[in-house]
Design a protein around this motif. Structure first.
Motif, PDB file in Angstrom:
ATOM      1  N   TRP A  71       9.829 -16.981 -10.984  1.00 57.49           N
ATOM      2  CA  TRP A  71       8.727 -16.031 -11.001  1.00 57.49           C
ATOM      3  C   TRP A  71       8.082 -16.097  -9.628  1.00 57.49           C
ATOM      4  CZ3 TRP A  71       4.249 -16.322 -15.124  1.00 57.49           C
ATOM      5  CH2 TRP A  71       3.461 -15.180 -15.038  1.00 57.49           C
ATOM      6  N   ALA A  72       8.277 -15.065  -8.825  1.00 60.49           N
ATOM      7  CA  ALA A  72       7.829 -15.065  -7.432  1.00 60.49           C
ATOM      8  C   ALA A  72       6.429 -14.469  -7.300  1.00 60.49           C
ATOM      9  CB  ALA A  72       8.825 -14.317  -6.561  1.00 60.49           C
ATOM     10  N   LYS A  73       5.443 -15.127  -7.871  1.00 61.22           N
ATOM     11  CA  LYS A  73       4.065 -14.640  -7.799  1.00 61.22           C
ATOM     12  C   LYS A  73       3.582 -14.522  -6.363  1.00 61.22           C
ATOM     13  CE  LYS A  73       2.493 -16.659 -12.143  1.00 61.22           C
ATOM     14  NZ  LYS A  73       1.513 -17.568 -12.764  1.00 61.22           N
ATOM     15  N   GLU A  74       4.050 -15.442  -5.493  1.00 60.44           N
ATOM     16  CA  GLU A  74       3.601 -15.436  -4.096  1.00 60.44           C
ATOM     17  C   GLU A  74       4.057 -14.187  -3.351  1.00 60.44           C
ATOM     18  OE1 GLU A  74       5.750 -17.825  -5.282  1.00 60.44           O
ATOM     19  OE2 GLU A  74       4.223 -19.247  -5.916  1.00 60.44           O
ATOM     20  N   ALA A  75       5.091 -13.531  -3.850  1.00 58.25           N
ATOM     21  CA  ALA A  75       5.637 -12.339  -3.192  1.00 58.25           C
ATOM     22  C   ALA A  75       5.148 -11.051  -3.836  1.00 58.25           C
ATOM     23  CB  ALA A  75       7.162 -12.390  -3.212  1.00 58.25           C
ATOM     24  N   THR A  76       4.129 -11.141  -4.674  1.00 59.55           N
ATOM     25  CA  THR A  76       3.601  -9.947  -5.338  1.00 59.55           C
ATOM     26  C   THR A  76       2.336  -9.482  -4.628  1.00 59.55           C
ATOM     27  OG1 THR A  76       2.259 -11.215  -6.900  1.00 59.55           O
ATOM     28  CG2 THR A  76       4.529 -10.701  -7.562  1.00 59.55           C
ATOM     29  N   PRO A  77       1.954  -8.219  -4.821  1.00 56.82           N
ATOM     30  CA  PRO A  77       0.712  -7.740  -4.205  1.00 56.82           C
ATOM     31  C   PRO A  77      -0.485  -8.560  -4.689  1.00 56.82           C
ATOM     32  CG  PRO A  77       1.962  -5.903  -5.120  1.00 56.82           C
ATOM     33  CD  PRO A  77       2.622  -7.165  -5.587  1.00 56.82           C
ATOM     34  N   SER A  78      -1.438  -8.757  -3.804  1.00 62.07           N
ATOM     35  CA  SER A  78      -2.652  -9.474  -4.190  1.00 62.07           C
ATOM     36  C   SER A  78      -3.344  -8.725  -5.327  1.00 62.07           C
ATOM     37  CB  SER A  78      -3.606  -9.580  -2.991  1.00 62.07           C
ATOM     38  OG  SER A  78      -4.057  -8.285  -2.618  1.00 62.07           O
ATOM     39  N   SER A  79      -4.146  -9.433  -6.078  1.00 62.65           N
ATOM     40  CA  SER A  79      -4.891  -8.799  -7.179  1.00 62.65           C
ATOM     41  C   SER A  79      -5.767  -7.675  -6.651  1.00 62.65           C
ATOM     42  CB  SER A  79      -5.741  -9.835  -7.910  1.00 62.65           C
ATOM     43  OG  SER A  79      -4.905 -10.774  -8.542  1.00 62.65           O
ATOM     44  N   GLU A  80      -6.389  -7.892  -5.502  1.00 59.09           N
ATOM     45  CA  GLU A  80      -7.245  -6.864  -4.908  1.00 59.09           C
ATOM     46  C   GLU A  80      -6.440  -5.607  -4.568  1.00 59.09           C
ATOM     47  OE1 GLU A  80     -10.436  -7.630  -1.770  1.00 59.09           O
ATOM     48  OE2 GLU A  80      -8.746  -6.866  -0.588  1.00 59.09           O
ATOM     49  N   LEU A  81      -5.288  -5.782  -3.937  1.00 56.49           N
ATOM     50  CA  LEU A  81      -4.453  -4.635  -3.583  1.00 56.49           C
ATOM     51  C   LEU A  81      -3.926  -3.940  -4.835  1.00 56.49           C
ATOM     52  CD1 LEU A  81      -3.066  -2.877  -1.482  1.00 56.49           C
ATOM     53  CD2 LEU A  81      -1.214  -4.583  -1.391  1.00 56.49           C
ATOM     54  N   ARG A  82      -3.510  -4.723  -5.797  1.00 58.36           N
ATOM     55  CA  ARG A  82      -2.984  -4.160  -7.047  1.00 58.36           C
ATOM     56  C   ARG A  82      -4.041  -3.315  -7.755  1.00 58.36           C
ATOM     57  NH1 ARG A  82      -3.407  -6.294 -11.769  1.00 58.36           N
ATOM     58  NH2 ARG A  82      -3.934  -8.364 -11.002  1.00 58.36           N
ATOM     59  N   ARG A  83      -5.276  -3.832  -7.832  1.00 59.16           N
ATOM     60  CA  ARG A  83      -6.352  -3.073  -8.478  1.00 59.16           C
ATOM     61  C   ARG A  83      -6.686  -1.810  -7.697  1.00 59.16           C
ATOM     62  NH1 ARG A  83      -8.140  -8.277 -10.023  1.00 59.16           N
ATOM     63  NH2 ARG A  83      -9.339  -8.558  -8.120  1.00 59.16           N
ATOM     64  N   TRP A  84      -6.714  -1.899  -6.360  1.00 57.11           N
ATOM     65  CA  TRP A  84      -7.013  -0.726  -5.536  1.00 57.11           C
ATOM     66  C   TRP A  84      -5.950   0.350  -5.749  1.00 57.11           C
ATOM     67  CZ3 TRP A  84      -3.830   1.333  -1.794  1.00 57.11           C
ATOM     68  CH2 TRP A  84      -4.350   2.426  -1.104  1.00 57.11           C
ATOM     69  N   TYR A  85      -4.691  -0.054  -5.746  1.00 58.18           N
ATOM     70  CA  TYR A  85      -3.584   0.893  -5.872  1.00 58.18           C
ATOM     71  C   TYR A  85      -3.575   1.573  -7.237  1.00 58.18           C
ATOM     72  CZ  TYR A  85       1.246   2.611  -6.089  1.00 58.18           C
ATOM     73  OH  TYR A  85       2.370   3.376  -6.250  1.00 58.18           O
ATOM     74  N   GLY A  86      -3.697   0.817  -8.292  1.00 56.02           N
ATOM     75  CA  GLY A  86      -3.728   1.376  -9.642  1.00 56.02           C
ATOM     76  C   GLY A  86      -2.516   2.216  -9.998  1.00 56.02           C
ATOM     77  N   HIS A  87      -1.390   1.990  -9.355  1.00 52.88           N
ATOM     78  CA  HIS A  87      -0.145   2.728  -9.589  1.00 52.88           C
ATOM     79  C   HIS A  87      -0.330   4.238  -9.408  1.00 52.88           C
ATOM     80  CE1 HIS A  87       1.975  -0.874 -10.715  1.00 52.88           C
ATOM     81  NE2 HIS A  87       0.956  -1.201 -11.464  1.00 52.88           N
ATOM     82  N   ASP A  88      -1.166   4.616  -8.451  1.00 50.85           N
ATOM     83  CA  ASP A  88      -1.397   6.024  -8.123  1.00 50.85           C
ATOM     84  C   ASP A  88      -0.384   6.437  -7.051  1.00 50.85           C
ATOM     85  OD1 ASP A  88      -2.246   8.497  -7.250  1.00 50.85           O
ATOM     86  OD2 ASP A  88      -4.320   7.876  -6.886  1.00 50.85           O
ATOM     87  N   PRO A  89       0.609   7.258  -7.405  1.00 51.40           N
ATOM     88  CA  PRO A  89       1.637   7.639  -6.429  1.00 51.40           C
ATOM     89  C   PRO A  89       1.067   8.255  -5.153  1.00 51.40           C
ATOM     90  CG  PRO A  89       2.309   8.312  -8.627  1.00 51.40           C
ATOM     91  CD  PRO A  89       0.874   7.835  -8.732  1.00 51.40           C
ATOM     92  N   ALA A  90      -0.093   8.891  -5.229  1.00 52.58           N
ATOM     93  CA  ALA A  90      -0.711   9.476  -4.036  1.00 52.58           C
ATOM     94  C   ALA A  90      -1.108   8.402  -3.022  1.00 52.58           C
ATOM     95  CB  ALA A  90      -1.932  10.313  -4.428  1.00 52.58           C
ATOM     96  N   LYS A  91      -1.324   7.172  -3.483  1.00 48.59           N
ATOM     97  CA  LYS A  91      -1.707   6.067  -2.606  1.00 48.59           C
ATOM     98  C   LYS A  91      -0.517   5.214  -2.176  1.00 48.59           C
ATOM     99  CE  LYS A  91      -6.290   5.268  -4.648  1.00 48.59           C
ATOM    100  NZ  LYS A  91      -7.089   4.247  -5.362  1.00 48.59           N
ATOM    101  N   PHE A  92       0.700   5.596  -2.578  1.00 54.22           N
ATOM    102  CA  PHE A  92       1.850   4.724  -2.361  1.00 54.22           C
ATOM    103  C   PHE A  92       2.114   4.422  -0.882  1.00 54.22           C
ATOM    104  CE2 PHE A  92       6.447   3.768  -2.015  1.00 54.22           C
ATOM    105  CZ  PHE A  92       6.432   2.581  -2.727  1.00 54.22           C
TER     106      PHE A  92
END
Length: 123
Positions: free
Chosen positions: A44-65
């Motif tokens: 489980w590569a948690k260290e290679a995942t987006p930070s919680s802050e970035l993940r929350r900001w992005y919100g899986h909005d394709p316009a922000k990709f």
């Protein structure tokens, strides 16, 4: 990538392990609704995942990709993410690397960005 390459398989649609592959979860949070006994993964590569802050900001909005991709690549270039990426790159040189995200939109996901960084560096 020399030998194995990198594939992305959504963890909820996983057809199962193939011989000779290394399977890596690539979400910061455990996939909702799946028990640890059901998910077939090697690490489980948690260290290679987006930070919680970035993940929350992005919100899986394709316009922000586009902006998400740039910010995430920046995160991946710094420790501890850079060390995790180097490890995954070495794995992918030896064998098939399967990234297992939970997101329904794999095309606009961190896993897609991570695969690009593993295969091509920061480009």
């Amino acid at each position: 990538m020399a030998k194995g390459g990198v594939d992305i398989v959504r963890v909820y649609e996983d057809p199962g392990r193939r011989r000779g592959e290394q399977r890596v979860l690539v979400d910061r949070l455990w996939p909702r609704g799946l028990s640890k006994e059901v998910v077939d993964y090697d690490e489980w590569a948690k260290e290679a995942t987006p930070s919680s802050e970035l993940r929350r900001w992005y919100g899986h909005d394709p316009a922000k990709f586009g902006m998400f991709s740039n910010r995430y690549r920046h995160e991946l270039a710094a420790p501890p993410a850079a060390d995790a990426v180097a490890h995954l790159r070495e794995v992918a040189k030896r064998q098939r690397l399967v990234l297992l995200p939970a997101t329904p939109d794999v095309e606009h996901s961190g896993a897609t960005v991570l695969r690009g960084v593993i295969e091509h560096g920061g480009r």
